[in-house]
Design an enzyme around this catalytic site. Structure first.
Site, PDB file in Angstrom:
ATOM      1  N   HIS A   7       0.680  -1.240   0.125  1.00 38.79           N
ATOM      2  CA  HIS A   7       0.067  -0.001  -0.113  1.00 38.79           C
ATOM      3  C   HIS A   7       0.755   1.199   0.191  1.00 38.79           C
ATOM      4  CE1 HIS A   7       0.692  -0.839   4.496  1.00 38.79           C
ATOM      5  NE2 HIS A   7       0.669   0.528   4.551  1.00 38.79           N
ATOM      6  N   HIS A  79       4.063   6.876   3.833  1.00 32.62           N
ATOM      7  CA  HIS A  79       5.037   6.064   3.763  1.00 32.62           C
ATOM      8  C   HIS A  79       4.557   4.955   2.385  1.00 32.62           C
ATOM      9  CE1 HIS A  79       2.112   4.186   6.656  1.00 32.62           C
ATOM     10  NE2 HIS A  79       2.406   3.034   6.089  1.00 32.62           N
ATOM     11  N   GLU A 130       7.822   1.030   4.957  1.00 31.20           N
ATOM     12  CA  GLU A 130       7.474   0.213   5.741  1.00 31.20           C
ATOM     13  C   GLU A 130       7.469  -1.194   4.942  1.00 31.20           C
ATOM     14  OE1 GLU A 130       3.054   0.191   6.409  1.00 31.20           O
ATOM     15  OE2 GLU A 130       3.206  -1.212   7.963  1.00 31.20           O
TER      16      GLU A 130
HETATM   17 CO    CO Z   1       1.165   1.127   6.295  1.00 33.89          CO
END
Ligand code: CO
Length: 134
Positions: A7, A79, A130
């Site tokens: 994502h 992020h 991430e």
């Molecule tokens: Co995230």
């Protein structure tokens, strides 16, 4: 080591308002809102065929998103999350290469119930990354 893009997370002042925009203007499918007080965020996902957009709204005074919005009042990309098959191996490799893992430096259970690490933006072109084990 990295697999799919899981994502892209966008910090917003209101997940409902942002999701409404994605739905009504762009015709996107959106998830129900979810409060994650432990992580200091409320989320709604924009669900695309090949990935997701995670809309993040701050909850509480210690939310990391609150600080981000202070510096970026319009919101913005917070992020990017890539999938890895083994988070411990990924973490060890990054540390061996001199990267800074945020927090304790060890994997934690992320907002989606899976082990994650966050790599300091100074190590990756100013981008907060991430890694999530899937
Ligand atoms: Co995230």
């Amino acid at each position: 080591m990295i697999g799919k893009l899981n994502h892209v997370a966008i910090a917003v002042t209101s997940v409902e308002a942002a999701a409404k925009q994605y739905k009504s203007i762009l015709g996107a499918n959106i998830s129900s809102p979810m409060d994650l007080p432990l992580h200091g965020v409320k989320t709604i996902f924009v669900e695309l065929d090949n990935t997701k957009i995670e809309l993040l709204e701050p909850i509480g005074d210690n939310s990391p998103i609150k600080k981000f919005l202070k510096n970026n009042p319009l919101g913005g990309i917070h992020h990017i999350c890539y999938e890895v098959s083994n988070i411990i191996d990924a973490c060890d490799k990054l540390k061996a290469e001199g990267a800074t893992i945020l927090g304790s430096g060890e994997p934690t259970i992320g907002a989606h119930g899976k082990p994650v690490i966050f790599i300091h933006p100074k190590n990756f072109n100013g981008t907060l990354i991430e890694l999530e084990e899937v």
